[in-house]
Design a protein around this motif. Structure first.
Motif, short mmCIF file in Angstrom:
data_model
loop_
_atom_site.label_atom_id
_atom_site.label_comp_id
_atom_site.label_asym_id
_atom_site.label_seq_id
_atom_site.Cartn_x
_atom_site.Cartn_y
_atom_site.Cartn_z
N HIS A 14 0.83 -1.21 0.00
CA HIS A 14 0.00 0.00 0.00
C HIS A 14 0.86 1.26 0.00
N MET A 15 1.83 1.33 0.93
CA MET A 15 2.68 2.51 1.05
C MET A 15 3.69 2.57 -0.08
N GLY A 16 4.34 1.45 -0.38
CA GLY A 16 5.36 1.45 -1.42
C GLY A 16 4.83 1.80 -2.78
N SER A 75 9.10 -1.25 2.91
CA SER A 75 8.80 -2.64 3.22
C SER A 75 8.33 -2.75 4.67
N PRO A 76 7.85 -3.92 5.12
CA PRO A 76 7.47 -4.08 6.52
C PRO A 76 8.63 -3.75 7.46
N CYS A 96 13.55 6.18 4.83
CA CYS A 96 12.99 4.96 5.40
C CYS A 96 11.68 5.26 6.11
N GLU A 97 10.62 4.58 5.70
CA GLU A 97 9.35 4.74 6.39
C GLU A 97 9.46 4.30 7.84
N LEU A 274 -3.31 8.13 3.81
CA LEU A 274 -2.77 8.60 2.54
C LEU A 274 -3.60 9.74 1.97
N VAL A 275 -4.85 9.87 2.43
CA VAL A 275 -5.69 11.00 2.03
C VAL A 275 -5.39 12.21 2.92
#
Length: 339
Positions: A14-16, A75-76, A96-97, A274-275
């Motif tokens: 979803h994020m990537g 990634s996770p 890095c998230e 994300l919104v």
């Protein structure tokens, strides 16, 4: 460095996938050079319609792909430490998230590895630092007009938790944003955590302690409370109110679209982070690309990522024991000295 910064994106979930889209369509000065995901089809789907992007199932293969000059890790969390160390070994700048690394021990290993390099390569993806409202509040508090901050009241609500979400993850994953935001807004470390647990909501999955009320103490004597409710059922809401000696300021009440039709009107509530934070993500990645192209690293550091993991770890212990828990931070390497 090439005309367009070649970025390897690790993780096509979803994020990537959203970051792949952002780099391709929103951000200037960069291009997607490679994508890695254990699910080969998911990696290919993320770059559908894009030319010249290599897809891989192994992260290190993407780091070594032709044209890769920087890395975006989405990634996770369990895979972050290995990916960060691999990027450091190649001298590649990284966005890095969060969480940088879920546990404090692994996060500290990343800090120590970067400190041995003697230069920063990593920026950690605490995107609220790039949100317009949060930046406005930060500027107000830093200006001192309202006096010394005494308390932060925070709200963090999600429509529903994903499958497999645990009670500990309310602190580790959800509240980690408030941990970083509080440290950044106040310019103080968090020193202790208490977690209170009301009766779980009927909308929470069986066994999930949701909502929770998390109370942080800071080194400067301020208090930060967070209501985290990840199965509220109606929308994604994030609010923060700073109460200071000479006034208060609140963010998160900005109106979204109001729809009027037969029978009345309604205000739409974002259903997804994300919104709500789309602009913040755009600004964050653009700032990272711009800084990287200038040979600089800005934004939240690996130390900030480690501190967030250490505070969250103390928060999980507080949740499990019901006891106020002190935060144990290692000594800060000179590389991250704020002065």
């Amino acid at each position: 460095m090439s005309e367009l910064l070649g970025v390897a994106v690790l993780g096509a979930g979803h994020m990537g996938a959203d970051h792949v889209r952002r780099l391709d369509r929103v951000v200037s000065g960069a291009r997607v050079a490679a994508v890695a995901d254990p699910d080969a089809e998911r990696a290919k789907a993320a770059v559908a319609g894009m030319d010249g992007v290599a897809t891989h199932t192994e992260a290190e293969a993407a780091l070594d792909a032709p044209g890769v000059e920087a890395v975006l890790i989405a990634s996770p969390g369990e895979a972050h430490e290995e990916a960060l160390l691999a990027a450091f070994a190649r001298g590649l700048p990284v966005l890095c998230e969060k969480p940088m690394v879920p546990g404090s021990a692994g996060a500290l290993r990343v800090v120590e590895a970067e400190a041995r390099l003697g230069r920063r390569l990593a920026q950690i993806g605490f995107m609220r630092r790039y949100d317009a409202e949060y930046r406005q509040l930060k500027s107000l508090l830093d200006g001192g007009r309202l006096g010394r901050p005494l308390m932060l009241h925070c709200t963090h609500r999600n429509v529903a938790s994903p499958p497999g979400f645990t009670s500990a993850m309310l602190v580790e994953s959800s509240v980690s944003h408030e941990i970083d935001a509080a440290r950044w807004l106040l310019g103080q470390e968090l020193t202790a955590v208490t977690v209170l647990r009301p009766r779980p909501s009927a909308g929470a999955p069986e066994g999930l302690l949701d909502p929770q009320f998390v109370l942080f103490e800071t080194e400067g004597g301020a208090l930060v409370d967070v209501e985290v409710f990840v199965n509220c059922g109606f929308g994604y809401e994030v609010r923060c109110e700073a109460v200071c000696e000479a006034g208060s300021a609140r963010i998160g009440d900005a109106h979204t679209m109001v729809v009027t039709e037969a029978g009345g009107s309604r205000e739409e509530v974002p259903q997804d982070y994300l919104v709500r934070f789309a602009d913040a993500y755009d600004r964050e990645v653009q700032a990272w690309v711009d800084a990287t192209r200038r040979g600089r690293v800005t934004g939240a550091s690996a130390w900030d990522g480690y501190a967030a993991s250490a505070v969250a770890e103390a928060g999980v212990r507080a949740l499990e024991t019901g006891v106020r828990t002190a935060v144990d931070l290692a000594g800060r390497p000179a590389l991250y000295d704020p002065s």
